[in-house]
Design a protein around this motif. Sequence first.
Motif, PDB file in Angstrom:
ATOM      1  N   SER A   2       0.835  -1.202   0.000  1.00 52.41           N
ATOM      2  CA  SER A   2       0.000   0.000   0.000  1.00 52.41           C
ATOM      3  C   SER A   2       0.863   1.242   0.000  1.00 52.41           C
ATOM      4  CB  SER A   2      -0.920  -0.003   1.227  1.00 52.41           C
ATOM      5  OG  SER A   2      -0.145   0.006   2.401  1.00 52.41           O
ATOM      6  N   LEU A   4       2.658   3.080  -2.324  1.00 55.35           N
ATOM      7  CA  LEU A   4       4.008   3.003  -2.897  1.00 55.35           C
ATOM      8  C   LEU A   4       4.665   4.366  -2.971  1.00 55.35           C
ATOM      9  CD1 LEU A   4       3.595   0.425  -5.799  1.00 55.35           C
ATOM     10  CD2 LEU A   4       5.147   0.236  -3.863  1.00 55.35           C
ATOM     11  N   VAL A  24       7.075   4.915  -9.224  1.00 56.57           N
ATOM     12  CA  VAL A  24       5.826   4.403  -8.653  1.00 56.57           C
ATOM     13  C   VAL A  24       4.954   3.780  -9.745  1.00 56.57           C
ATOM     14  CG1 VAL A  24       3.671   5.067  -7.507  1.00 56.57           C
ATOM     15  CG2 VAL A  24       5.839   6.009  -6.713  1.00 56.57           C
ATOM     16  N   GLN A  28       3.759  -0.155 -10.039  1.00 59.24           N
ATOM     17  CA  GLN A  28       2.343  -0.517 -10.115  1.00 59.24           C
ATOM     18  C   GLN A  28       2.059  -1.342 -11.367  1.00 59.24           C
ATOM     19  OE1 GLN A  28       0.562   3.354  -9.858  1.00 59.24           O
ATOM     20  NE2 GLN A  28       0.275   3.237  -7.631  1.00 59.24           N
ATOM     21  N   HIS A  29       2.713  -0.954 -12.461  1.00 61.10           N
ATOM     22  CA  HIS A  29       2.549  -1.688 -13.712  1.00 61.10           C
ATOM     23  C   HIS A  29       3.042  -3.131 -13.578  1.00 61.10           C
ATOM     24  CE1 HIS A  29       2.608  -2.600 -17.977  1.00 61.10           C
ATOM     25  NE2 HIS A  29       3.904  -2.882 -17.898  1.00 61.10           N
ATOM     26  N   LYS A  32       0.681  -5.218 -11.372  1.00 57.46           N
ATOM     27  CA  LYS A  32      -0.515  -5.606 -12.119  1.00 57.46           C
ATOM     28  C   LYS A  32      -0.228  -6.755 -13.083  1.00 57.46           C
ATOM     29  CE  LYS A  32      -3.943  -3.169 -10.624  1.00 57.46           C
ATOM     30  NZ  LYS A  32      -5.132  -3.862 -10.056  1.00 57.46           N
ATOM     31  N   GLU A 110      -4.952   3.931 -14.202  1.00 57.74           N
ATOM     32  CA  GLU A 110      -3.614   3.566 -13.752  1.00 57.74           C
ATOM     33  C   GLU A 110      -2.562   3.904 -14.797  1.00 57.74           C
ATOM     34  OE1 GLU A 110      -4.233  -0.493 -13.020  1.00 57.74           O
ATOM     35  OE2 GLU A 110      -5.426  -0.182 -11.208  1.00 57.74           O
TER      36      GLU A 110
END
Length: 749
Positions: A2, A4, A24, A28-29, A32, A110
């Motif tokens: 959580s 980032l 960041v 996140q990429h 995912k 995103e």
Amino acid sequence: MSNLGLQVRQAAGSIDTVVADYAVGYMQHVLKSTEDAVLAQQLDIIKEVSFIEDLLISAGGDETKVKQLSSKLRENMEKQLKDNMAKLEITGDTSKRLLDIGLLNSKQREMDSSLALLQSTDIEHTGRSIESRVDKKKLQKAEAKIAKKVAKRNNQFVKYEASKLLNDAQKDDYDSFFLKVNPIEFGAGAGKSKDIKIDTFDLYVGEGQRILSDASLTLSYGKRYGLVGQNGIGKSTLLRALSRRELDIPKHITILHVEQELRGDDTIALQSVLDADVWRKQLLIEETQIEERITTIEKLKEEFDEESLEMKKLENEQSDLNDKLEEVHEKLSEIESDKAEARASSILFGLGFSQEAQKRQTKSFSGGWRMRLSLARALFCKPDLLLLDEPTNMLDVPSSAYLGDYLQTYPATILVVSHDRAFLNEVATDIIHQHSERLDYYRGANFDSFYNTREERLKIQKKEYENQMAVRAHLQAFIDKFRYNAAKSSEAQSRIKKLEKLPVLEAPEEEKTVTFKFNDPEPLSPPILQLLDVSFGYDSKNLLLNHVDLDIQLDSRIALVGANGCGKTTLLKVLMGNNIPLDGSVSKNTRLRIGYFAQHHVDGMDLNKNAVEWMNDKFHGKTDEEYRRHLGSFGITGSLALQKMQLLSGGQKSRVAFAGLCLSNPHILILDEPSNHLDTSGLDALATALKNFKGGVLMVSHDVTMINEVCKEIWVSEDGTVYRFDGSIEDYKKYILKKADASGVVKKH
């Protein structure tokens, strides 16, 4: 993991914001990617985490803290990958499943953070192009500050070369652009204020021309703002900046801008309006896709045993799809999709589209009617912020009356650029005056009250300025006389200090005075111009004009009104001899000269020439200096007369056309929408010139103020004939709205 962003800042607090945001976004990429069956199998976690670690350390991050972050990240990714692969063995490959709208838009947010984060290939590593996740708005704001500092230092505007991240905008189709500006987020604005407050911004256009400096824009939700100002001041540029979110508007506020005509294609008019609500359109597509997939699953289930793994996978997928279908139905119900077609048809009817016209393909309509379609699409979407740029220019009086009536009950915020005083008086709750690189607010004012208040302000400012100049002159005269006089030196010094303490007042701005003048024609004996029992049609079975009688004298001031397509332009062509009547006759004085101003007068201009060259081609016999002097009286002064006309604004082109019309020395002026594009000073000048003209005037116009000021008679083109209306233009508007109600047009939302 959580938050980032916070962890990156703790590990590398001193690094550049752009690099931190990129890191960041990249993490996140990758996280995912562990959820995707195909991408997960290709994922090299160690390599991906090492890349982020090297990036943060090289950018100035604390090596120990960065390595701790990398370790946590690697551990989290490996665990998530393991869990996802285990889940995949039970549920099957979900990458082939139908994606619901929420997930699609979650992905979009995103990847581009709802338009603020722009994808690019600015950064490369190990030969691969990596998605850059740079905050476009922050970068743009920072670069604007740099540009401003450079300009201030050099005391001039310097064109600043912005990052290529800001210069790679692509032209999108309507749906893509709509979703970029208004990403689908049902309920995102619940409980949030929809007021707009943008503090201290500059706005430039073209090659460094500043149109606003340290300006503030405040729009209260539910208010209807009229944006007024002279031609070329930058009103349309401000609207475009708002429509593209180049200014900082909260993301939960939806925006729609009516700027240009709709592109024509095979889509019927009614469907084109329904398609304008992209949220609804996408939900309906999603509904269809889900239902088709459920039907396919039902057929596939017949081929497997009840206890088989394949059957379990299909049932799991069907259960997910049923949940998503229920969610789509809830969203469609929320936006009242079932009432959409009736509402779209009502709006089109009010703007002049008959039931038959609503079924025609959009490519079959002219430019003016496509502009109406664009307006209908915007009204149908009901955005939180509706931006309208001269919406009445392509409307007739009935449609303009309908639009004004409709907007009075519009439930959100409107910002409209218009020079139509009657329209602004009817619609606007507040006026914003754009001038001198600033925005002045007139709260609770329609156009008339703004105009009167502004005149009073200017008088007060002028009086204060003149009084101070008189005081300054008096003090300065005493100082000059006694500065070197020993007996009076102390008094002179006292006056010097008093002079220095006086506040510095700027001279109130004086608007340029524009004067139109049409030459007085020589007298003619009647009849001047008459239609005697005239009938006309391109097909004898479908007459556009049927037994029309009309008489124009040198003192006539006639406004010809009626819905578009009812024969007004046809009547003008018959009067000028371009159309020959099928029956009846046209009687003209043999010496009669008619001056015609066409609504699309620009089509008859060679825009590659300047105004002086065009005048010389059309009206021989004068010197360039005489042409320039003549153009100057119509507001085309100085270098404007020598610029290519394609660089002039719409209002400036209209002034050139009027200047040319004057040189034809007409006895009768036939004007088709003469007020389009003219600003307030131009409209005032035109109205005065027409009232003072010693010849006759027949005007087709939607501008109620112009008609009220100039015309003595109202002629209505309706149901194949033309008749004199017994009443004023205001009475005609009431008649039109009453007739619309009787026809079943729904005015409310």
